[in-house]
Design an enzyme around this catalytic site. Structure first.
Site, PDB file in Angstrom:
ATOM      1  N   THR A 121       0.817  -1.213   0.000  1.00  0.00           N
ATOM      2  CA  THR A 121       0.000   0.000   0.000  1.00  0.00           C
ATOM      3  C   THR A 121       0.850   1.261   0.000  1.00  0.00           C
ATOM      4  OG1 THR A 121      -1.577   1.282   1.335  1.00  0.00           O
ATOM      5  CG2 THR A 121      -0.112  -0.194   2.519  1.00  0.00           C
ATOM      6  N   TYR A 145      -1.916   0.329  10.167  1.00  0.00           N
ATOM      7  CA  TYR A 145      -2.140  -0.346   8.888  1.00  0.00           C
ATOM      8  C   TYR A 145      -0.901  -0.213   8.001  1.00  0.00           C
ATOM      9  CZ  TYR A 145      -3.684  -0.968   4.080  1.00  0.00           C
ATOM     10  OH  TYR A 145      -3.764  -1.357   2.759  1.00  0.00           O
TER      11      TYR A 145
END
Length: 346
Positions: A121, A145
């Site tokens: 990501t 995250y």
């Protein structure tokens, strides 16, 4: 490609994973799926695909899948992806995204599976100093995250240096849209991605869309993001796998985006254009940690892979997302009608 080893898709019943399964099948790759269905849906996996309901942290299950299916590569999508949730439950995210990825990598090394394509990501960049963002930009995540994904990138790099393992880490920007043929799409309830939320509002499943912040240093004051169509994204995964097979002994890290950003208001305008309606917009303060603009620099992936995006157009992304949202609405209406009939008959 002549040699297409069976591919295990982790999280293959989820949003991006289910699109990857279809992309592999369309290109005649043998595929198997493992998914615990915590956020995925069994209907998203074609019935012809071997399906294992279970966890990627289950070493015994992975060993059985590798042996039964003769797995020669892994596409790893399984994980948790909601940033605010990661802040509220950091240990859960480190367990699900990092600890279980470590178990998957260890199982692959033990079984001699030599290739992993990893769903990473742009959140690993945190608040980048420049935009567009290249792969060599500092990685300074600002939430659990992002850290959980960066830790997995690090584990892959270290495992590749120590074992016969090649990997590709693809750093996504904002994934949106749905399969153009209407076979799958984003089905998760309570999704937080802007285009999904806007399409839910446009089809009556939400009353409005919250716009967080109008004072960013962008042309219209709302945050700017690089939106990539999910089908273009998974096409990059298939090409990355082919690249690992064609040139053993190398690993790759690449951004996945178009290099063009759109603001929140531009996205909402695109949804309004597609429906001929007007979504209610409620304006509120910006959320902590949201940067003004994050746009990818896709130069490396374009130089490395023969990747030619087919859907690099905001209106097409929105059109496909709306098409899938209408499929879900019809399914819900059908289920409600069926329930009414059962109640009436009783």
């Amino acid at each position: 490609m002549d040699c297409k080893p069976p591919v295990l898709v982790t999280g293959g019943a989820g949003y991006i994973g289910s699109h990857a399964v279809l992309a592999l099948l369309d290109a005649d790759w043998p595929v198997a799926v493992v998914d615990n269905l915590s956020t995925g849906f069994r209907f998203a996996v074609p019935p012809t695909v071997p399906f294992y309901r279970g966890d990627v942290g289950d070493a015994a299950l992975l060993a059985r899948i590798f042996a039964e299916q003769g797995i020669g590569a892994i596409m790893h999508f399984a994980g948790s992806v909601v940033v605010p949730e990661s802040v509220a439950d950091p240990l859960g995210y480190y367990d699900n995204n990092t600890v279980k990825s470590r178990a998957l990598i260890a199982a692959a090394v033990a079984a001699g599976v030599p290739r992993i394509v990893f769903s990473s990501t742009a959140a690993t960049y945190g608040m980048p100093d420049v935009s567009p963002v290249g792969e060599d930009a500092p990685q300074r995540p600002i939430n659990p995250y992002g850290w959980s994904k960066l830790m997995t990138e690090r584990m892959l790099a270290d495992a590749a240096a120590a074992h016969r393992l090649d990997y590709c880490a693809l750093r996504y920007f904002n994934v949106a849209g749905a399969d153009p043929r209407g076979r799958t799409g984003q089905s998760t309830a309570g999704a937080t991605h802007l285009i999904k939320v806007a399409c839910e509002a446009a089809t009556g499943r939400r009353s409005h869309v919250e716009v967080y912040g109008t004072d960013y240093a962008t042309p219209d004051g709302t945050g700017v993001r690089d939106y990539i169509h999910v089908s273009d994204l998974v096409a990059a995964h298939v090409l990355a796998l082919e690249a690992l097979i064609a040139e053993p002994g190398r690993s790759l890290t690449m951004n996945c985006g178009y290099g063009r950003g759109f603001s929140v208001l531009e996205v909402l305008d695109a949804v309004d254009r597609a429906t001929g309606g007007a979504i209610e917009r409620r304006f509120g303060p910006r959320r902590p940690g949201d940067p003004d603009s994050i746009v990818s620099d896709p130069a490396r992936i374009r130089a490395t892979l023969p990747w030619e995006p087919k859907y690099a157009d905001l209106d097409r992304i929105v059109s496909h997302a709306l098409q899938w949202e209408r499929v879900l609405a019809e399914q819900s209406a059908g289920e409600a009608d069926g329930l009414r009939r059962v109640v009436s008959a009783a």
